[in-house]
Design a protein around this motif. Structure first.
Motif, PDB file in Angstrom:
ATOM      1  N   THR A   1      36.330   7.443 -66.357  1.00 58.54           N
ATOM      2  CA  THR A   1      35.610   8.560 -66.959  1.00 58.54           C
ATOM      3  C   THR A   1      36.296   9.901 -66.707  1.00 58.54           C
ATOM      4  O   THR A   1      35.781  10.935 -67.112  1.00 58.54           O
ATOM      5  CB  THR A   1      34.164   8.627 -66.400  1.00 58.54           C
ATOM      6  OG1 THR A   1      34.220   8.806 -64.982  1.00 58.54           O
ATOM      7  CG2 THR A   1      33.404   7.353 -66.719  1.00 58.54           C
ATOM      8  N   ASP A   2      37.437   9.863 -66.037  1.00 60.43           N
ATOM      9  CA  ASP A   2      38.185  11.101 -65.818  1.00 60.43           C
ATOM     10  C   ASP A   2      38.590  11.692 -67.165  1.00 60.43           C
ATOM     11  O   ASP A   2      38.933  10.958 -68.103  1.00 60.43           O
ATOM     12  CB  ASP A   2      39.441  10.853 -64.987  1.00 60.43           C
ATOM     13  CG  ASP A   2      39.101  10.428 -63.565  1.00 60.43           C
ATOM     14  OD1 ASP A   2      37.974  10.733 -63.141  1.00 60.43           O
ATOM     15  OD2 ASP A   2      39.934   9.791 -62.912  1.00 60.43           O
TER      16      ASP A   2
ATOM     17  N   TRP B   1      17.889   0.923 -61.814  1.00 55.66           N
ATOM     18  CA  TRP B   1      18.437   0.478 -63.104  1.00 55.66           C
ATOM     19  C   TRP B   1      18.124   1.551 -64.138  1.00 55.66           C
ATOM     20  O   TRP B   1      17.049   2.138 -64.129  1.00 55.66           O
ATOM     21  CB  TRP B   1      17.830  -0.854 -63.525  1.00 55.66           C
ATOM     22  CG  TRP B   1      18.265  -2.032 -62.693  1.00 55.66           C
ATOM     23  CD1 TRP B   1      17.856  -2.340 -61.439  1.00 55.66           C
ATOM     24  CD2 TRP B   1      19.189  -3.049 -63.075  1.00 55.66           C
ATOM     25  NE1 TRP B   1      18.462  -3.498 -61.002  1.00 55.66           N
ATOM     26  CE2 TRP B   1      19.295  -3.954 -61.991  1.00 55.66           C
ATOM     27  CE3 TRP B   1      19.950  -3.288 -64.223  1.00 55.66           C
ATOM     28  CZ2 TRP B   1      20.116  -5.080 -62.023  1.00 55.66           C
ATOM     29  CZ3 TRP B   1      20.770  -4.404 -64.258  1.00 55.66           C
ATOM     30  CH2 TRP B   1      20.854  -5.287 -63.176  1.00 55.66           C
ATOM     31  N   ARG B   2      19.060   1.762 -65.057  1.00 52.58           N
ATOM     32  CA  ARG B   2      18.881   2.817 -66.052  1.00 52.58           C
ATOM     33  C   ARG B   2      18.736   2.197 -67.444  1.00 52.58           C
ATOM     34  O   ARG B   2      19.532   1.336 -67.824  1.00 52.58           O
ATOM     35  CB  ARG B   2      20.067   3.788 -66.016  1.00 52.58           C
ATOM     36  CG  ARG B   2      20.240   4.401 -64.634  1.00 52.58           C
ATOM     37  CD  ARG B   2      21.481   5.254 -64.528  1.00 52.58           C
ATOM     38  NE  ARG B   2      21.810   5.556 -63.137  1.00 52.58           N
ATOM     39  CZ  ARG B   2      22.865   6.249 -62.750  1.00 52.58           C
ATOM     40  NH1 ARG B   2      23.707   6.732 -63.657  1.00 52.58           N
ATOM     41  NH2 ARG B   2      23.092   6.469 -61.476  1.00 52.58           N
TER      42      ARG B   2
ATOM     43  N   LEU C   1      27.640   4.877 -71.158  1.00 47.36           N
ATOM     44  CA  LEU C   1      28.292   4.495 -69.906  1.00 47.36           C
ATOM     45  C   LEU C   1      29.175   5.621 -69.362  1.00 47.36           C
ATOM     46  O   LEU C   1      29.210   5.872 -68.156  1.00 47.36           O
ATOM     47  CB  LEU C   1      29.113   3.224 -70.115  1.00 47.36           C
ATOM     48  CG  LEU C   1      28.300   1.948 -70.404  1.00 47.36           C
ATOM     49  CD1 LEU C   1      29.223   0.827 -70.854  1.00 47.36           C
ATOM     50  CD2 LEU C   1      27.506   1.537 -69.182  1.00 47.36           C
ATOM     51  N   LEU C   2      29.878   6.297 -70.250  1.00 47.21           N
ATOM     52  CA  LEU C   2      30.730   7.405 -69.810  1.00 47.21           C
ATOM     53  C   LEU C   2      29.903   8.517 -69.164  1.00 47.21           C
ATOM     54  O   LEU C   2      30.289   9.104 -68.153  1.00 47.21           O
ATOM     55  CB  LEU C   2      31.528   7.964 -70.990  1.00 47.21           C
ATOM     56  CG  LEU C   2      32.663   7.077 -71.531  1.00 47.21           C
ATOM     57  CD1 LEU C   2      33.243   7.676 -72.806  1.00 47.21           C
ATOM     58  CD2 LEU C   2      33.751   6.883 -70.484  1.00 47.21           C
ATOM     59  N   GLN C   3      28.746   8.796 -69.739  1.00 48.73           N
ATOM     60  CA  GLN C   3      27.889   9.841 -69.191  1.00 48.73           C
ATOM     61  C   GLN C   3      27.272   9.422 -67.861  1.00 48.73           C
ATOM     62  O   GLN C   3      27.212  10.209 -66.908  1.00 48.73           O
ATOM     63  CB  GLN C   3      26.780  10.192 -70.192  1.00 48.73           C
ATOM     64  CG  GLN C   3      27.291  10.886 -71.441  1.00 48.73           C
ATOM     65  CD  GLN C   3      26.193  11.139 -72.453  1.00 48.73           C
ATOM     66  OE1 GLN C   3      25.007  10.983 -72.149  1.00 48.73           O
ATOM     67  NE2 GLN C   3      26.579  11.532 -73.661  1.00 48.73           N
ATOM     68  N   GLU C   4      26.813   8.177 -67.795  1.00 54.34           N
ATOM     69  CA  GLU C   4      26.158   7.711 -66.578  1.00 54.34           C
ATOM     70  C   GLU C   4      27.149   7.492 -65.434  1.00 54.34           C
ATOM     71  O   GLU C   4      26.794   7.608 -64.262  1.00 54.34           O
ATOM     72  CB  GLU C   4      25.391   6.408 -66.861  1.00 54.34           C
ATOM     73  CG  GLU C   4      24.211   6.562 -67.800  1.00 54.34           C
ATOM     74  CD  GLU C   4      23.096   7.405 -67.197  1.00 54.34           C
ATOM     75  OE1 GLU C   4      22.935   7.379 -65.960  1.00 54.34           O
ATOM     76  OE2 GLU C   4      22.397   8.097 -67.959  1.00 54.34           O
ATOM     77  N   ALA C   5      28.378   7.153 -65.782  1.00 56.95           N
ATOM     78  CA  ALA C   5      29.382   6.870 -64.747  1.00 56.95           C
ATOM     79  C   ALA C   5      29.713   8.114 -63.931  1.00 56.95           C
ATOM     80  O   ALA C   5      30.056   8.014 -62.743  1.00 56.95           O
ATOM     81  CB  ALA C   5      30.647   6.313 -65.394  1.00 56.95           C
ATOM     82  N   ASN C   6      29.649   9.279 -64.542  1.00 57.47           N
ATOM     83  CA  ASN C   6      29.778  10.549 -63.828  1.00 57.47           C
ATOM     84  C   ASN C   6      31.095  10.647 -63.029  1.00 57.47           C
ATOM     85  O   ASN C   6      31.118  10.714 -61.793  1.00 57.47           O
ATOM     86  CB  ASN C   6      28.570  10.751 -62.902  1.00 57.47           C
ATOM     87  CG  ASN C   6      28.492  12.164 -62.362  1.00 57.47           C
ATOM     88  OD1 ASN C   6      29.043  13.089 -62.962  1.00 57.47           O
ATOM     89  ND2 ASN C   6      27.846  12.322 -61.221  1.00 57.47           N
TER      90      ASN C   6
ATOM     91  N   PHE D   1      22.933  -1.147 -64.225  1.00 54.01           N
ATOM     92  CA  PHE D   1      23.015  -0.856 -62.792  1.00 54.01           C
ATOM     93  C   PHE D   1      24.429  -0.397 -62.453  1.00 54.01           C
ATOM     94  O   PHE D   1      25.403  -1.056 -62.818  1.00 54.01           O
ATOM     95  CB  PHE D   1      22.670  -2.101 -61.972  1.00 54.01           C
ATOM     96  CG  PHE D   1      22.783  -1.913 -60.494  1.00 54.01           C
ATOM     97  CD1 PHE D   1      21.747  -1.361 -59.762  1.00 54.01           C
ATOM     98  CD2 PHE D   1      23.951  -2.293 -59.824  1.00 54.01           C
ATOM     99  CE1 PHE D   1      21.854  -1.180 -58.385  1.00 54.01           C
ATOM    100  CE2 PHE D   1      24.071  -2.112 -58.462  1.00 54.01           C
ATOM    101  CZ  PHE D   1      23.027  -1.552 -57.735  1.00 54.01           C
ATOM    102  N   PHE D   2      24.523   0.727 -61.766  1.00 63.28           N
ATOM    103  CA  PHE D   2      25.819   1.267 -61.360  1.00 63.28           C
ATOM    104  C   PHE D   2      25.906   1.208 -59.828  1.00 63.28           C
ATOM    105  O   PHE D   2      25.103   1.844 -59.131  1.00 63.28           O
ATOM    106  CB  PHE D   2      25.981   2.711 -61.852  1.00 63.28           C
ATOM    107  CG  PHE D   2      25.971   2.833 -63.347  1.00 63.28           C
ATOM    108  CD1 PHE D   2      27.165   2.810 -64.059  1.00 63.28           C
ATOM    109  CD2 PHE D   2      24.779   2.950 -64.055  1.00 63.28           C
ATOM    110  CE1 PHE D   2      27.176   2.926 -65.439  1.00 63.28           C
ATOM    111  CE2 PHE D   2      24.769   3.059 -65.436  1.00 63.28           C
ATOM    112  CZ  PHE D   2      25.979   3.038 -66.130  1.00 63.28           C
ATOM    113  N   SER D   3      26.852   0.431 -59.356  1.00 59.71           N
ATOM    114  CA  SER D   3      26.937   0.208 -57.910  1.00 59.71           C
ATOM    115  C   SER D   3      27.425   1.460 -57.175  1.00 59.71           C
ATOM    116  O   SER D   3      28.062   2.339 -57.761  1.00 59.71           O
ATOM    117  CB  SER D   3      27.881  -0.954 -57.613  1.00 59.71           C
ATOM    118  OG  SER D   3      29.229  -0.552 -57.757  1.00 59.71           O
TER     119      SER D   3
END
Length: 234
Positions: free
Chosen positions: A205-206, A103-104, A146-151, A112-114
């Motif tokens: 996030t593209d 978890w971040r 979220l945009l940064q973490e989604a990568n 949490f990013f699945s």
């Protein structure tokens, strides 16, 4: 033969006599002498003791007691300040560093990013099972996080209009109030309800397709959950 008589002046004190008269007689001659008697019925210490020292001695215990009370209050105030600092630091530390593994942290929440893909409903069920829900985006800071973490990945978010077309609600039943994060596809602003069945929102996030896009709820995608630290179930 005549006798010689000698007289001496004798003074007597009214308060505390400290003189005595000595009568000496030798033959026909009588002599009176004044004799001073040293000391008195009072103890010397009571006479010689300075008055100021006695007063200071009587006042000292009270002054010392007041000083002790003041010092005690100073220590109490310092202890309370330390307690406040400890609590403040603990809250700050817990918010930023006690999210479970995977978890971040961001501000007061954990995210949490699945790594697996599911449809929108199953994604929400999994978030609920972990003690949270699909993310509810409430600020620009949160959107950027979220945009940064989604990568460069697509994630389900907790937004849907499945109950009424065009009436977008978050998973906590609150109404979407700020639509500024919707993306744009082929020059057309989202949501566009393409093919008439795009009722769930996904975060893209593209670089070319950045923002929220409405997608069919049955499609599989990764998902992002949010939760309070205390509610997370491991």
């Amino acid at each position: 033969m005549s006798a010689d008589i000698h007289y001496a002046t004798v003074n007597f004190s009214q308060k505390k006599p400290n003189k005595e008269v000595l009568r000496i007689q030798e033959g026909d001659t009588t002599t009176y002498a004044e004799v001073k008697v040293s000391g008195s019925s009072d103890s010397p210490s009571s006479i010689d003791e300075p008055v100021t020292d006695k007063i200071i001695g009587e006042q000292a215990p009270g002054a010392l007691q007041r000083r002790v009370v003041k010092l005690r209050w100073v220590f109490i105030i310092l202890a309370l300040l330390c307690l406040v600092l400890v609590i403040t630091f603990s809250l700050h530390f817990n918010t930023r560093n006690t999210c479970p593994q995977l978890w971040r942290p961001f501000k007061s929440k954990c995210y949490f990013f699945s790594t697996v893909e599911m449809n929108w409903s199953l994604s929400q069920e999994n978030c609920t099972a972990m003690g949270g829900h699909l993310v509810i985006i409430e600020s620009e800071d949160e959107q950027e996080f979220l945009l940064q973490e989604a990568n460069i990945t697509q994630y389900w978010i907790g937004l849907t209009d499945s109950e009424e077309e065009g009436a977008w609600h978050w998973v906590d039943k609150s109404t979407l109030r700020d639509p500024k994060f919707w993306g744009e596809r082929n020059g057309k602003k989202e949501p566009d309800n393409h093919n008439g069945n795009e009722d769930c929102a996904r975060l893209n996030t593209d670089q070319g397709l950045k923002g929220w896009f409405d997608v069919s709820c049955g499609r599989n995608s990764k998902w992002a959950c949010e939760a309070q630290v205390k509610n997370i179930k491991l």
